[in-house]
Design a protein around this motif. Structure first.
Motif, PDB file in Angstrom:
ATOM      1  N   UNK A 407     -10.699   0.029   9.429  1.00  8.48           N
ATOM      2  CA  UNK A 407     -10.143  -0.368  10.725  1.00  8.48           C
ATOM      3  C   UNK A 407      -9.570  -1.785  10.676  1.00  8.48           C
ATOM      4  N   UNK A 408     -10.193  -2.667   9.916  1.00 10.34           N
ATOM      5  CA  UNK A 408      -9.621  -4.005   9.724  1.00 10.34           C
ATOM      6  C   UNK A 408      -8.278  -3.886   9.003  1.00 10.34           C
ATOM      7  N   UNK A 409      -8.212  -3.021   8.007  1.00  8.70           N
ATOM      8  CA  UNK A 409      -6.959  -2.794   7.287  1.00  8.70           C
ATOM      9  C   UNK A 409      -5.882  -2.264   8.233  1.00  8.70           C
ATOM     10  N   UNK A 410      -6.256  -1.378   9.143  1.00  8.96           N
ATOM     11  CA  UNK A 410      -5.300  -0.871  10.136  1.00  8.96           C
ATOM     12  C   UNK A 410      -4.745  -1.999  10.991  1.00  8.96           C
ATOM     13  N   UNK A 411      -5.616  -2.914  11.399  1.00 10.32           N
ATOM     14  CA  UNK A 411      -5.176  -4.051  12.217  1.00 10.32           C
ATOM     15  C   UNK A 411      -4.199  -4.925  11.438  1.00 10.32           C
ATOM     16  N   UNK A 412      -4.502  -5.192  10.170  1.00 12.90           N
ATOM     17  CA  UNK A 412      -3.624  -6.028   9.344  1.00 12.90           C
ATOM     18  C   UNK A 412      -2.271  -5.351   9.138  1.00 12.90           C
ATOM     19  N   UNK A 413      -2.283  -4.051   8.852  1.00 12.89           N
ATOM     20  CA  UNK A 413      -1.035  -3.320   8.639  1.00 12.89           C
ATOM     21  C   UNK A 413      -0.178  -3.277   9.903  1.00 12.89           C
ATOM     22  N   UNK A 414      -0.823  -3.189  11.055  1.00 14.16           N
ATOM     23  CA  UNK A 414      -0.081  -3.202  12.321  1.00 14.16           C
ATOM     24  C   UNK A 414       0.668  -4.517  12.487  1.00 14.16           C
ATOM     25  N   UNK A 415       0.000  -5.622  12.162  1.00 15.03           N
ATOM     26  CA  UNK A 415       0.637  -6.937  12.263  1.00 15.03           C
ATOM     27  C   UNK A 415       1.794  -7.062  11.271  1.00 15.03           C
ATOM     28  N   UNK A 416       1.582  -6.605  10.049  1.00  9.20           N
ATOM     29  CA  UNK A 416       2.640  -6.653   9.034  1.00  9.20           C
ATOM     30  C   UNK A 416       3.833  -5.811   9.461  1.00  9.20           C
ATOM     31  N   UNK A 417       3.565  -4.607   9.979  1.00  5.47           N
ATOM     32  CA  UNK A 417       4.638  -3.719  10.431  1.00  5.47           C
ATOM     33  C   UNK A 417       5.433  -4.360  11.560  1.00  5.47           C
ATOM     34  N   UNK A 418       4.739  -4.950  12.511  1.00 12.08           N
ATOM     35  CA  UNK A 418       5.419  -5.570  13.652  1.00 12.08           C
ATOM     36  C   UNK A 418       6.311  -6.724  13.203  1.00 12.08           C
TER      37      UNK A 418
END
Length: 433
Positions: A407-418
């Motif tokens: 879930x932490x990885x999901x949060x990081x990937x969301x920021x990178x994608x944005x």
């Protein structure tokens, strides 16, 4: 005048469509995760270890993965009414047949077939909503639809626990009765879908003429406005880097969701309470998460912001899993599971509002299905890892830490994608307000 038509039309289609699809998802989710309650007695009756249970529960998502994209392409081509009816009848039959598994092999096969049968339902409904609701309203509507999952847990937990008490009736185990009786609604609703659903706004005879005209025009204008940037072909939906990024983000949220659905009853049970008590305790966190999900998604729609609504929710769920891993009291564990439920539930609606910002047509069908099919493999990884770690260490803690990390990885990937696609996602989100 047009604002009056918009409000009237949205109110009518919301009442016509949303409660019904919520009912469908309620049944779908119940049949998908009732293995968590069945396992309270099934694993002893059949001699299953935690690893067998976790692997069998998770292999559902490999069937889902293999048939998801083809299923959504068929739905886009032939319409939701016929295809979702087919999906529901098929999964109802297979879910009922779960009552007759006799060992690990038949358990794995039936769970795989259940995933294959249900493939296309969830992304099909997400795609269906994009035909009926303008983008600026979609997160709120998606939240209402997805609220059926925690509601299913809240209502289904005590029901499933009660059905386990039928042990010995007509020579069948309680878990067998649970599978058979909880499969019946899917069969009935599959028939209802065929007669009740309307594929497209143009076919909605239940709308007034001016309402239908406004909706058709509004959706056509929305599709035209993103025609310059949106991808339309099947391959565009499969190969789009943003689709793959969203699939990885969804992977973490799915690992969290199905960790709760499949293992929460077992984790609560280890504190020494009865199966019936487990049913009622397991119903508490999803009740809170339904309220939080609706409020969070409305805020996302009102502000037009998606990214941080996903990130903060994922981080909250991760923190909740870490707390749950160390909880040694009923109150502490239920509080931690409530945080996890709220975080995961709140992350999903704004996340599902992103794909149709840059995909339409066949690309939307394949893109949404790709996100869901790859992402839902988290529903295999999370439960399977927890079962394996439980057998190796005797504790659920290591597996819960693993899912928290996803879930932490999901949060990081969301920021990178944005940050990497800000002109596409953030600008599109603002324009949809």
């Amino acid at each position: 005048m047009e604002m009056d038509i918009e409000k009237r039309t949205l109110r009518r289609i919301t009442w016509r469509i949303v409660p019904f699809i919520m009912l469908l998802y309620f049944v779908a989710y119940l049949d998908r995760v009732n293995i968590g309650f069945a396992a309270l007695t099934m694993k002893e009756d059949l001699g299953f270890s935690a690893s067998v249970l976790g692997f069998g529960a998770g292999i559902f998502f490999w069937g889902y993965f293999m048939f998801e994209v083809p299923s959504n392409i068929v739905l886009h081509k032939f319409g939701a009414r016929v295809w979702i009816a087919r999906v529901m009848v098929t999964w109802g039959i297979i879910s009922g047949c779960m009552a007759f598994v006799e060992g690990a092999t038949s358990f794995y096969i039936m769970r795989f077939l259940l995933g294959a049968a249900e493939a296309g339902f969830f992304p099909g409904i997400i795609l269906y909503l994009s035909y009926w609701f303008p983008a600026r309203h979609r997160a709120s509507v998606t939240a209402l639809f997805m609220a059926a999952a925690p509601i299913s847990t809240a209502l289904g937990s005590p029901i499933s626990a009660a059905l386990l008490e039928m042990d010995g009736v007509m020579g069948m185990h309680g878990w067998q009765w649970m599978f058979v009786l909880e499969a019946i609604p899917a069969l009935i609703l599959g028939v209802v879908v065929f007669f009740y659903m309307t594929d497209k706004p143009e076919q909605a005879k239940w709308l007034k003429d001016d309402e239908r005209a406004w909706l058709v025009k509004a959706m056509a204008e929305e599709n035209a406005s993103k025609a310059g940037n949106a991808k339309h072909g099947i391959l565009s939906g499969l190969a789009n880097p943003r689709v793959l990024a969203l699939a990885l983000i969804y992977f973490g949220t799915s690992a969290g969701l199905y960790t709760l659905g499949i293992w929460a009853p077992q984790i609560i049970k280890q504190l020494g309470v009865s199966s019936m008590t487990v049913g009622f305790l397991n119903a508490i966190p999803p009740v809170v998460s339904v309220i939080a999900m609706v409020l969070w998604s409305r805020h996302s729609d009102r502000t037009g912001e998606r990214t941080w609504h996903v990130i903060l929710a994922c981080l909250a769920a991760s923190i909740g899993l870490v707390i749950a891993a160390g909880a040694n009291s009923v109150v502490g564990l239920i509080a931690a599971l409530t945080i996890v439920n709220v975080g995961i539930s709140c992350a999903k609606p704004p996340l599902w509002s992103m794909p149709t910002m840059f995909l339409s047509g066949a690309a939307a069908a394949t893109g949404i299905a790709t996100i869901n099919s790859i992402g839902n493999l988290g529903g295999f990884a999370g439960p399977a890892m927890i079962g394996w770690v439980k057998d190796q260490t005797g504790s659920y803690a290591g597996g819960l830490y693993f899912v928290a990390g996803l879930l932490v990885l999901s949060a990081v990937l969301t920021l990178v994608l944005a940050r990497s696609t800000k002109p596409v996602l953030e600008t599109a989100n603002a324009a949809a307000r």
